[in-house]
Design an enzyme around this catalytic site. Structure first.
Site, short mmCIF file in Angstrom:
data_model
loop_
_atom_site.label_atom_id
_atom_site.label_comp_id
_atom_site.label_asym_id
_atom_site.label_seq_id
_atom_site.Cartn_x
_atom_site.Cartn_y
_atom_site.Cartn_z
NE ARG A 155 -4.26 -1.42 0.23
CZ ARG A 155 -4.41 -2.46 -0.60
NH1 ARG A 155 -3.50 -2.73 -1.51
NH2 ARG A 155 -5.49 -3.21 -0.52
CD GLU A 205 -3.11 2.93 -5.40
OE1 GLU A 205 -4.15 2.31 -5.63
OE2 GLU A 205 -2.11 2.40 -4.91
CG HIS A 240 -3.37 -1.06 -6.86
ND1 HIS A 240 -3.73 -0.42 -5.70
CD2 HIS A 240 -3.37 -2.38 -6.55
CE1 HIS A 240 -3.94 -1.32 -4.75
NE2 HIS A 240 -3.74 -2.52 -5.25
C1 8YV Z 1 -6.90 -5.36 -5.69
C2 8YV Z 1 -5.30 -5.35 -3.74
O1 8YV Z 1 -6.57 -4.71 -6.86
O2 8YV Z 1 -6.08 -7.37 -2.83
C3 8YV Z 1 -5.65 -6.24 -2.61
O3 8YV Z 1 -5.47 -5.82 -1.46
O4 8YV Z 1 -4.76 -4.31 -3.55
C4 8YV Z 1 -5.62 -5.78 -5.11
O5 8YV Z 1 -5.54 -7.15 -5.23
C5 8YV Z 1 -7.83 -4.48 -4.97
O6 8YV Z 1 -8.05 -4.79 -3.64
C6 8YV Z 1 -9.16 -4.48 -5.66
O7 8YV Z 1 -9.79 -3.34 -5.45
#
Ligand code: 8YV
Length: 310
Positions: free
Chosen positions: A229, A258, A276
């Site tokens: 993150r 983001e 991302h």
């Molecule tokens: C996804 C992510 O793009 O799983 C996560 O925590 O950051 C990614 O796999 C995201 O959560 C989908 O919105």
């Protein structure tokens, strides 16, 4: 059933068609009116790490029983408020580990070897004019430090071990029987490695964990890779280290705000910027979708979640 924030289109479709899910309006006034009228009818929310459910939204859903999160990261959902209200929270662990680890390694190779920059060099017609591309940095046999040795961090370590890299890590707790060297702080970890890979969960517990002191310890020959993150890294400190040449380069799949990316990074060839996409393959997103629906179905049938976060 309430959908909060945008989701994978096929998941949105299934929620609407098979669960008669409503979607929370985004505009404040509409949202307010919706919650006043329907808030008490909602028993489960499906959301993602992009949006999540904060304490204020939870309070407007007095009969909420579960927050079903598409994604492994759930830092946008207030899990303490959920626990206090007896609301279960689930995520989608394991199914995305391989793709996220693949991305970390790909990003590391691209950043050190500058493949994306070299590709731009060819496309810009510079090869015949300016000659060979400058030499870059070897990936195999480097010393790599991993911040967060959970499922994803461990999968990254396994892959990089095959590249002959020596692996050390920092984690909230030392991992029993780990073959990798433990460092008691991120600074201590960064001091001894050439590449620092961030794979820790987001949220208040890790906010700004990789700060100026850590980047200084990594040093002018060091590289930072982040697939976790944006909040785990002090982004302003990272940008100034890159601009001042106090860091050799960075590979970033995640950012503090983001989809905004600091403009100054766009002009740097020692930085690889991804929007991302770490889990973004057809196969993994389908598996995440299926696990999201399994959690929802289990909650509706039994009141229990398949992969609760705590
Ligand atoms: C996804 C992510 O793009 O799983 C996560 O925590 O950051 C990614 O796999 C995201 O959560 C989908 O919105």
């Amino acid at each position: 059933m309430l959908q909060v924030g945008p989701l994978k289109p096929s998941l949105e479709q299934t929620l609407a068609d098979e669960y008669a899910a409503r979607r929370l309006p985004e505009a404040a006034a509409e949202r307010e009116a919706f919650l006043t009228e329907h808030g008490a009818e909602v028993c489960a929310v499906v959301t993602s790490g992009r949006t999540g459910v904060d304490a204020a939204l939870m309070a407007a859903l007095p009969n909420l029983g579960a927050v079903v999160n598409f994604g492994v990261g759930y830092d946008t959902t207030d899990v303490d408020a959920a626990a206090a209200r007896g609301v279960g929270v689930s995520n989608t662990p394991d199914v995305l580990t391989d793709c996220v680890a693949d991305t970390a390694v790909g990003l590391m190779i691209d950043t050190l070897r500058q493949f994306s920059a070299a590709d731009r060099y060819v496309r810009a017609g510079r090869w015949p004019v300016d000659g060979s591309y400058p030499l870059t940095r070897q990936v195999s046999n480097t010393r790599v430090g991993i911040v967060g040795l959970g499922r994803i961090g461990s999968a990254i370590a396994l892959r990089l071990s095959a590249f002959g890299c020596s692996i050390s890590y920092h984690n909230r707790r030392q991992v029993a029987q780990s073959p990798y060297t433990y460092a008691s702080s991120p600074v201590e970890l960064a001091r001894d490695v050439e590449v620092l890979v961030v794979a820790a969960a987001g949220g208040d517990g890790t906010r700004g964990l990789v700060d100026r002191a850590v980047l200084d310890a990594l040093g002018a020959d060091g590289y930072l890779i982040n697939v976790a993150r944006g909040s785990v890294v002090d982004q302003d400190a990272l940008v100034s280290a890159l601009v001042d040449g106090r860091l050799a380069g960075a590979g970033l799949d995640v950012f503090a705000d983001e989809p905004q990316v600091p403009e100054v990074l766009v002009g740097l060839d020692n930085v690889v910027l991804l929007p991302h996409v770490a889990s973004g393959t057809v196969q993994t997103r389908a598996a995440m979708e299926a696990l999201t629906l399994r959690n929802l179905d289990a909650f509706l049938a039994t009141g229990e979640l398949v992969t609760p976060v705590r």
